[in-house]
Design an enzyme around this catalytic site. Structure first.
Site, mmCIF file in Angstrom:
data_model
loop_
_atom_site.group_PDB
_atom_site.id
_atom_site.type_symbol
_atom_site.label_atom_id
_atom_site.label_comp_id
_atom_site.label_asym_id
_atom_site.label_seq_id
_atom_site.Cartn_x
_atom_site.Cartn_y
_atom_site.Cartn_z
ATOM 1 N N LYS A 212 -23.860 -6.962 -7.565
ATOM 2 C CA LYS A 212 -23.178 -6.593 -8.589
ATOM 3 C C LYS A 212 -21.602 -6.798 -8.297
ATOM 4 O O LYS A 212 -20.865 -7.511 -9.229
ATOM 5 C CB LYS A 212 -23.075 -4.913 -9.074
ATOM 6 C CG LYS A 212 -22.231 -4.584 -9.930
ATOM 7 C CD LYS A 212 -22.390 -3.250 -10.319
ATOM 8 C CE LYS A 212 -23.516 -2.674 -11.013
ATOM 9 N NZ LYS A 212 -23.480 -1.357 -11.391
ATOM 10 N N GLU A 218 -25.031 -7.535 3.346
ATOM 11 C CA GLU A 218 -26.189 -8.372 3.704
ATOM 12 C C GLU A 218 -26.462 -9.418 2.736
ATOM 13 O O GLU A 218 -27.120 -10.655 3.180
ATOM 14 C CB GLU A 218 -27.423 -7.388 3.730
ATOM 15 C CG GLU A 218 -27.475 -6.288 4.568
ATOM 16 C CD GLU A 218 -26.673 -4.989 3.948
ATOM 17 O OE1 GLU A 218 -26.740 -3.663 4.742
ATOM 18 O OE2 GLU A 218 -26.011 -4.885 3.072
ATOM 19 N N GLY A 273 -28.175 0.700 -9.220
ATOM 20 C CA GLY A 273 -29.067 -0.131 -8.194
ATOM 21 C C GLY A 273 -30.599 0.225 -8.494
ATOM 22 O O GLY A 273 -31.206 -0.881 -8.633
ATOM 23 N N ARG A 274 -30.842 1.197 -8.187
ATOM 24 C CA ARG A 274 -32.298 1.519 -8.185
ATOM 25 C C ARG A 274 -32.978 1.680 -9.516
ATOM 26 O O ARG A 274 -34.234 1.779 -9.726
ATOM 27 C CB ARG A 274 -32.607 2.774 -7.404
ATOM 28 C CG ARG A 274 -31.928 4.019 -7.893
ATOM 29 C CD ARG A 274 -31.825 5.288 -6.893
ATOM 30 N NE ARG A 274 -31.100 6.235 -7.238
ATOM 31 C CZ ARG A 274 -29.765 6.580 -6.853
ATOM 32 N NH1 ARG A 274 -28.925 5.380 -6.338
ATOM 33 N NH2 ARG A 274 -29.287 7.646 -7.246
ATOM 34 N N GLU A 359 -33.240 8.284 -2.618
ATOM 35 C CA GLU A 359 -31.806 8.097 -2.774
ATOM 36 C C GLU A 359 -31.299 8.995 -3.952
ATOM 37 O O GLU A 359 -30.018 9.207 -3.851
ATOM 38 C CB GLU A 359 -31.648 6.496 -2.882
ATOM 39 C CG GLU A 359 -30.345 6.012 -2.764
ATOM 40 C CD GLU A 359 -30.120 4.541 -2.811
ATOM 41 O OE1 GLU A 359 -30.040 4.007 -1.650
ATOM 42 O OE2 GLU A 359 -29.900 3.821 -3.852
ATOM 43 N N HIS A 390 -58.653 4.817 6.289
ATOM 44 C CA HIS A 390 -58.853 4.721 7.438
ATOM 45 C C HIS A 390 -57.627 4.754 8.545
ATOM 46 O O HIS A 390 -57.607 4.168 9.472
ATOM 47 C CB HIS A 390 -59.552 3.181 7.769
ATOM 48 C CG HIS A 390 -60.856 3.079 7.007
ATOM 49 N ND1 HIS A 390 -61.817 3.327 7.545
ATOM 50 C CD2 HIS A 390 -60.845 2.636 5.621
ATOM 51 C CE1 HIS A 390 -62.930 3.061 6.524
ATOM 52 N NE2 HIS A 390 -62.327 2.527 5.421
ATOM 53 N N LYS A 518 -22.231 2.212 4.973
ATOM 54 C CA LYS A 518 -21.714 0.810 4.865
ATOM 55 C C LYS A 518 -20.433 0.872 5.427
ATOM 56 O O LYS A 518 -19.955 -0.155 5.975
ATOM 57 C CB LYS A 518 -21.488 0.531 3.123
ATOM 58 C CG LYS A 518 -23.049 0.151 2.731
ATOM 59 C CD LYS A 518 -22.724 -0.106 1.156
ATOM 60 C CE LYS A 518 -24.083 -0.308 0.600
ATOM 61 N NZ LYS A 518 -24.081 -0.473 -0.844
#
Length: 555
Positions: A212, A218, A273-274, A359, A390, A518
């Site tokens: 955005k 990153e 964002g999510r 979050e 398993h 951040k």
């Protein structure tokens, strides 16, 4: 059955005392007894909506408990909160933003207002832009710098610009175009981009930079590295616009990077964002699975939105799931929640839910600024069946932890290999049954005697083989995992998280804890890059910085 003493009832609601008594009453019964007392329990405790079916009959509730939970929702003003979200009120109070990811999948032909302005025309316009771009890639009219069409599409993004998209891309593999491959560069670890680049043909590669701000550390570092790699492979600087597009609100930065302005896809502040896979952030979805399937994904989510908006609380799938989560989290002391999909296409689904849930609701402060006096936000975990059987299912069946579970089961498969899918579904249903019923000493004794075991061996084995049962679970089924049901499933859990946030009186739509990390990361990066440690750092951080500088011969 072991119940935790770590319960934190929501005592701000008057109905909470009744729920505390309900919990004590449930400790004196079992799920098997509840089924025995009601022949229609399965029918009574199930809901069908948006092509999904929820069986919540294997929960530690009866009609009294359910009514008390529904009163909890009323006392928390949940119906009013749902209306406020869909009407565009600024319910994200700390950032003064509306929360309208639902508008991105709205097909009602009705205005959706933000600050008095209808946002639907802009949404429809951007959808058309996404379709036009998708057509160029699919029709092979979009060419790389050597005149070749695109075969590899790389999404560069992190968090909400990755997890949701990857989840949908994986779920819709049967719909992928055979001549296109999707790749993801996420981590700032140089090994991530190095591994992806090995699989690419640079002349046929398109990068989507999803940020955005066009400044996420990153993402921007990976974008710069990708551009450098492309130039090393022969791409001229002038051809950057043929191999890079952006999803961003920062047009100036994207253009400075070399992206053509017409290939920058916008975002809005009211898209968290999510929750952004429904927006231009999800551009990779129509590119890989087709634009029509992307629209079906949106329509499936819209169907769940309508159900959430219009259904009565006692027949509302997200409401029921949210109430059950609070029931176990705050009254039984459950600290984690397992989500177990029985479909390989949903392998990354739980990873996405971790962000959507943890979050959103990992908070210790109410919307009014007061500290909470109860637990919020369960730890979400899980993986696909039957792999988990398993691994961690031993803990689910015989461990001391109280862990509620959601099973997700498509009833038919896109693939046909003998009776494999039948075995898969049988395992899912058997796991929920085993968690409910367990294995009693009497049944174990009868089984071992049938095997010819002597009494001494039987008595030795009984305590080890005994499985307590009475462990709650939900089972969500769908006819098939397709774009529409995937959309509905994603929206179901988004709304469940919202319900729980309202009950906990927290803001589910900010994430200041993420922002702190951040800020500190940027501060420490400066010290690493300048080969200098600030005197005001704590001794642990200073020592770790010193070790990095020494390891890289920077001291």
């Amino acid at each position: 059955m072991l119940f935790s003493d770590n319960s934190t009832p929501l005592n701000q609601y008057t109905i909470s005392n009744a729920l505390v008594k309900d919990k004590a009453r449930m400790q004196t019964t079992t799920l098997e007894k509840l089924f025995a007392a009601s022949s229609d329990r399965f029918t009574r405790y199930s809901i069908e909506a948006a092509d999904l079916f929820l069986d919540y009959s294997k929960n530690l509730i009866d009609e009294t408990t359910l009514n008390h939970l529904l009163h909890l929702a009323e006392q928390a003003s949940l119906p009013e909160a749902i209306k406020a979200m869909f009407s565009g009120e600024k319910i994200n109070t700390t950032e003064q933003r509306a929360v309208l990811h639902t508008a991105l999948r709205n097909f009602d032909n009705k205005p959706v207002l933000v600050d008095g302005k209808d946002v639907m025309p802009a949404i429809c316009q951007v959808r058309e832009k996404m379709q036009e771009f998708t057509d160029k890639i699919h029709n092979e009219t979009w060419k790389g710098w050597t005149g070749k069409s695109i075969r590899h599409i790389v999404n560069i993004g992190i968090g909400g610009s990755y997890l949701g998209i990857k989840t949908v891309i994986d779920a819709l593999k049967p719909y992928h175009r055979n001549n296109l491959q999707a790749h993801f560069i996420v981590n700032i670890d140089p090994g991530d981009i190095a591994h992806v680049c090995k699989a690419l043909d640079p002349e046929r590669t398109l990068f989507i930079i999803a940020s955005k701000s066009f400044g996420t550390l990153e993402t921007l570092e990976n974008a710069l590295s990708a551009k450098e790699w492309m130039q090393q492979q022969g791409m001229p600087e002038a051809a950057t616009a043929q191999h890079f597009v952006a999803v961003s609100s920062n047009i100036k930065k994207a253009v400075a990077f070399g992206i053509a302005e017409e290939n920058i896809f916008p975002l809005w502040d009211w898209v968290g964002g999510r929750y952004s896979l429904w927006s231009t952030i999800g551009l990779l979805i129509p590119l890989l699975a087709g634009f029509d399937n992307f629209i079906d994904l949106l329509k499936g989510a819209h169907a769940m939105d309508k159900h959430f908006q219009t259904s009565a609380m006692n027949a509302n799938m997200p409401v029921i799931l949210g109430l059950l989560g609070v029931w176990y989290h705050n009254y039984f002391g459950a600290e984690s929640y397992a989500v177990l999909p029985y479909d390989s296409g949903l392998e990354t689904f739980t990873n996405h839910l971790q962000q959507v849930d943890m979050e959103s609701n990992g908070k210790t402060v109410k919307v009014n600024g007061e500290s909470v006096t109860y637990h919020t936000g369960a730890v979400i975990w899980g993986n696909t069946g039957t792999n988990g059987q398993h691994a961690y299912h031993q803990l689910l069946h015989q461990g001391s932890r109280f862990i509620p579970i959601d099973f997700i089961v498509p009833l038919t498969s896109h693939y046909h290999f003998s009776e494999q899918h039948t075995h898969l579904v049988a395992n899912a249903f058997a796991q929920s049954q085993a968690l409910m019923s367990g294995e009693s000493p009497q049944r174990i004794k009868e089984s071992l005697r049938a095997q010819g075991k002597d009494e001494a061996t039987i008595q030795t084995l009984i305590p080890h083989k005994k499985t307590p049962g009475n462990r709650p679970s939900n089972t969500i089924t769908m006819q098939q995992l397709n774009p529409a049901t995937m959309g509905a499933l994603l929206a179901l859990y988004e709304h469940k998280v919202f319900v729980q946030g309202i009950l906990w009186q927290i803001n589910s739509f900010d994430q200041w804890g993420v922002e702190l990390g951040k800020l500190l990361g940027n501060k420490i990066f400066t010290q690493l890059a300048k080969h200098h440690v600030n005197n005001d750092e704590d001794t642990s951080t200073k020592g770790l910085i010193d070790r990095f500088l020494h390891a890289n011969n920077l001291q």
